[in-house]
Design an enzyme around this catalytic site. Structure first.
Site, short mmCIF file in Angstrom:
data_model
loop_
_atom_site.label_atom_id
_atom_site.label_comp_id
_atom_site.label_asym_id
_atom_site.label_seq_id
_atom_site.Cartn_x
_atom_site.Cartn_y
_atom_site.Cartn_z
N HIS A 180 -1.42 1.06 7.16
CA HIS A 180 -2.02 1.20 5.84
C HIS A 180 -1.87 2.64 5.37
O HIS A 180 -1.98 3.58 6.16
CB HIS A 180 -3.49 0.81 5.84
CG HIS A 180 -4.08 0.81 4.45
ND1 HIS A 180 -3.69 -0.10 3.49
CD2 HIS A 180 -4.99 1.62 3.86
CE1 HIS A 180 -4.34 0.15 2.36
NE2 HIS A 180 -5.13 1.19 2.56
N CYS A 229 0.81 -1.23 0.00
CA CYS A 229 0.00 0.00 0.00
C CYS A 229 0.83 1.27 0.00
O CYS A 229 0.50 2.23 -0.71
CB CYS A 229 -0.95 -0.01 1.19
SG CYS A 229 -0.13 0.02 2.81
N ASP A 236 -8.01 4.44 -3.28
CA ASP A 236 -7.09 3.42 -2.78
C ASP A 236 -6.81 2.39 -3.86
O ASP A 236 -7.73 1.73 -4.36
CB ASP A 236 -7.69 2.74 -1.54
CG ASP A 236 -6.67 1.93 -0.75
OD1 ASP A 236 -5.65 1.51 -1.34
OD2 ASP A 236 -6.88 1.72 0.45
#
Length: 258
Positions: A109, A69, A124
């Site tokens: 994250h 991420c 995202d």
């Protein structure tokens, strides 16, 4: 046009002269998810690097690798900024898929908050098979994509002031929390993500430092490859194959070009 902008477009299959608008972000997100895999091979090989714009360009756009991420959303953030969007990065705490309890390893994250008009949206491309594939407004409104339904709700918790909830197509029957994030704490320097990478690489509770994992979107669903299995979701039909190391290497080349 900057090198990053041109190379990102080439990687995901966008024309150099195509204007990227808010309305075309769904297409950008779908192409990104189908082209750049969520994967931890550098973590498994113990070949991590300092998180910087230059190193991300080299890893993802020169060597055509994927990432986790903090890598995938950082490179997308830079691309969005290059194309005139107003965006920031922020950190969140992942909620366990099955237990719906927040992980205890911290704010590991990384996600993007994008402002368009008078509304802020979550964007995202670094959440594995749970990608919204569309901007999700922080208003609580439910949005839909090929991957399911998504919404962001305001909360008041130690983990942040919002949570993203999802109901994945063909997988979830009820809403579940993906992660909490804090819109009040934007990240000003991606070097901050070196601390995340260290946790992911070294912490005993990290799920990404034990076995290789790669996943990416396809036209009909997604592919997930580990060192013991290969799973394909195609229009709601799932097939899972147990594999050995030799088969892993074959599939790695066939589906991920590595």
């Amino acid at each position: 046009m900057s090198e990053l902008n041109a190379m990102f477009r080439k990687r995901i299959g966008l024309l150099e002269d195509e204007t990227i608008t808010f309305e075309s972000l769904d297409r950008v997100l779908e192409k990104t998810a189908q082209t750049i895999p969520f994967e931890n091979l550098c973590i498994i090989a113990k070949k991590t690097y300092d998180i910087s714009k230059e190193n991300l360009v080299d890893k993802i756009l020169v060597r055509n690798e994927g990432g986790l991420c903090y890598e995938l959303n950082s490179i997308l953030y830079f691309f969005l900024i290059e194309n005139g969007f107003q965006a920031v990065l922020t950190r969140g705490v992942v909620c366990h898929n099955e237990t719906q309890e927040y992980l205890t390893i911290g704010r590991t994250h990384v996600t993007i908050l994008l402002t368009h008009g008078e509304q802020t949206y979550l964007v995202d491309t670094g959440f594995g098979g749970n990608l919204p594939l569309t901007p999700v407004p922080l208003s609580g409104e439910t949005v839909s994509s090929a991957n399911g339904e998504f919404r962001v709700n305001k909360v008041n918790s130690e983990h942040g002031d919002y949570v993203i909830e999802m109901k994945l197509r063909h997988k979830d029957t009820d809403w579940r929390i993906g992660y909490a994030f804090d819109s009040r704490k934007p990240v000003s320097d991606i070097a901050e993500f070196n601390a995340i990478q260290k946790i992911i690489a070294e912490h005993e509770e990290s799920s990404f430092n034990k076995h290789p994992l790669l996943t990416r979107r396809t036209n009909g669903g997604n592919l997930t490859l580990t060192d013991s299995s290969f799973t394909q979701w195609d229009h709601g039909k799932v097939t899972k194959e147990k594999i050995d190391r030799a088969r892993f290497n074959e599939l790695l080349l066939q589906y991920f070009g590595r």
